[in-house]
Design a protein around this motif. Sequence first.
Motif, PDB file in Angstrom:
ATOM      1  N   ILE A 108       0.626  -0.801   0.390  1.00 62.52           N
ATOM      2  CA  ILE A 108      -0.217   0.012  -0.326  1.00 62.52           C
ATOM      3  C   ILE A 108       1.318   1.441  -0.062  1.00 62.52           C
ATOM      4  O   ILE A 108       0.473   2.198  -0.408  1.00 62.52           O
ATOM      5  CB  ILE A 108      -1.180  -0.152   1.235  1.00 62.52           C
ATOM      6  CG1 ILE A 108      -2.052  -0.954   1.119  1.00 62.52           C
ATOM      7  CG2 ILE A 108      -1.901   1.507   1.350  1.00 62.52           C
ATOM      8  CD1 ILE A 108      -2.947  -1.234   2.303  1.00 62.52           C
ATOM      9  N   VAL A 109       1.891   1.277   0.787  1.00 62.18           N
ATOM     10  CA  VAL A 109       3.098   2.426   0.615  1.00 62.18           C
ATOM     11  C   VAL A 109       3.196   2.335  -0.378  1.00 62.18           C
ATOM     12  O   VAL A 109       3.355   3.776  -1.102  1.00 62.18           O
ATOM     13  CB  VAL A 109       3.878   2.259   2.020  1.00 62.18           C
ATOM     14  CG1 VAL A 109       5.514   3.426   1.828  1.00 62.18           C
ATOM     15  CG2 VAL A 109       3.017   1.938   3.203  1.00 62.18           C
ATOM     16  N   ASP A 112       1.354   3.878  -2.840  1.00 64.54           N
ATOM     17  CA  ASP A 112       0.852   5.573  -2.759  1.00 64.54           C
ATOM     18  C   ASP A 112       1.787   6.231  -3.301  1.00 64.54           C
ATOM     19  O   ASP A 112       1.980   7.435  -3.650  1.00 64.54           O
ATOM     20  CB  ASP A 112       0.973   6.193  -1.716  1.00 64.54           C
ATOM     21  CG  ASP A 112      -0.495   5.313  -0.843  1.00 64.54           C
ATOM     22  OD1 ASP A 112      -2.003   4.730  -1.725  1.00 64.54           O
ATOM     23  OD2 ASP A 112      -0.711   5.334   0.606  1.00 64.54           O
ATOM     24  N   LYS A 113       3.015   6.074  -3.160  1.00 59.33           N
ATOM     25  CA  LYS A 113       4.419   6.534  -3.325  1.00 59.33           C
ATOM     26  C   LYS A 113       4.738   6.430  -4.862  1.00 59.33           C
ATOM     27  O   LYS A 113       4.965   8.203  -5.575  1.00 59.33           O
ATOM     28  CB  LYS A 113       5.257   6.201  -2.984  1.00 59.33           C
ATOM     29  CG  LYS A 113       6.313   6.211  -1.298  1.00 59.33           C
ATOM     30  CD  LYS A 113       7.473   5.661  -1.296  1.00 59.33           C
ATOM     31  CE  LYS A 113       7.654   5.525   0.797  1.00 59.33           C
ATOM     32  NZ  LYS A 113       8.635   5.387   1.298  1.00 59.33           N
ATOM     33  N   LYS A 115       2.372   7.190  -7.107  1.00 58.86           N
ATOM     34  CA  LYS A 115       1.173   7.523  -7.400  1.00 58.86           C
ATOM     35  C   LYS A 115      -0.267   6.807  -8.373  1.00 58.86           C
ATOM     36  O   LYS A 115      -1.094   7.115  -9.308  1.00 58.86           O
ATOM     37  CB  LYS A 115       1.365   8.718  -7.708  1.00 58.86           C
ATOM     38  CG  LYS A 115       2.066   9.832  -7.433  1.00 58.86           C
ATOM     39  CD  LYS A 115       2.205  11.143  -8.164  1.00 58.86           C
ATOM     40  CE  LYS A 115       3.792  12.411  -6.678  1.00 58.86           C
ATOM     41  NZ  LYS A 115       3.035  12.220  -5.758  1.00 58.86           N
ATOM     42  N   ASP A 117      -3.511   5.332  -8.260  1.00 53.13           N
ATOM     43  CA  ASP A 117      -4.555   5.269  -7.901  1.00 53.13           C
ATOM     44  C   ASP A 117      -5.493   3.977  -7.302  1.00 53.13           C
ATOM     45  O   ASP A 117      -6.532   2.982  -7.622  1.00 53.13           O
ATOM     46  CB  ASP A 117      -6.220   5.999  -8.738  1.00 53.13           C
ATOM     47  CG  ASP A 117      -7.273   6.489  -8.250  1.00 53.13           C
ATOM     48  OD1 ASP A 117      -7.452   6.967  -6.619  1.00 53.13           O
ATOM     49  OD2 ASP A 117      -7.933   7.245  -8.928  1.00 53.13           O
ATOM     50  N   PRO A 119      -7.645   4.206  -3.191  1.00 55.69           N
ATOM     51  CA  PRO A 119      -7.891   4.561  -1.866  1.00 55.69           C
ATOM     52  C   PRO A 119      -8.168   3.174  -1.638  1.00 55.69           C
ATOM     53  O   PRO A 119      -8.077   3.479   0.092  1.00 55.69           O
ATOM     54  CB  PRO A 119      -8.644   5.402  -2.287  1.00 55.69           C
ATOM     55  CG  PRO A 119      -9.690   4.407  -3.657  1.00 55.69           C
ATOM     56  CD  PRO A 119      -8.044   4.465  -4.508  1.00 55.69           C
TER      57      PRO A 119
END
Length: 204
Positions: A108-109, A112-113, A115, A117, A119
Amino acid sequence: SLPLATLGTFVLWLGWFGFNGGSVLATASVESANAVAVVFMNTNAAASGGLIAALLVAKMMFGKADLTMALNGALAGLVAITAEPSTPTPLLATLFGAAGGILVVFSIVFLDKMKIDDPVGAISVHGTVGILGLLLVPITNDGASFSGQIIGALTIFVWVFVASYIVWSILKATMGIRVSPEEEETGVDVGETGMDAYPEFTAK
């Protein structure tokens, strides 16, 4: 809403007993009933291991007990055990679930890094940990091989990627696949149906 997210996770957790237990396909004999019981036990052990491991990792990484990571950890544990819930011992099932819980936090991290999508962490839970679950099968099931599991995973990925790319390309070219920034802010429930799905949570 974290309470609703938690409730939803518990509903999924409960439903997974039917999902995994039903894969035995029978309860008419003592042997099949015992097999279902083993699947139930391993399913619950893996989910618990995933939740605890994700919670501990999140605490070490972020300095706080992140509920969303714990919930995704439980789901990751369930996903990790689903490919083969009948052959591991309860201890191995717990460790497999814990491995899924640890992996999902880092996945997940990482996404996120990048970018990407995602959520709710669905790619990490079902994709990343799903691959882990496939690769864990040969550890306890002599009828499976790592090469067979990898080929199967690649086959699934290629089929889903190509089919999804075609479908989403058609949708993008015809009706579009993104809502407006205004609809993102107010919620698609209002934009599509004219009503709030959760009016009690709407800021006035």
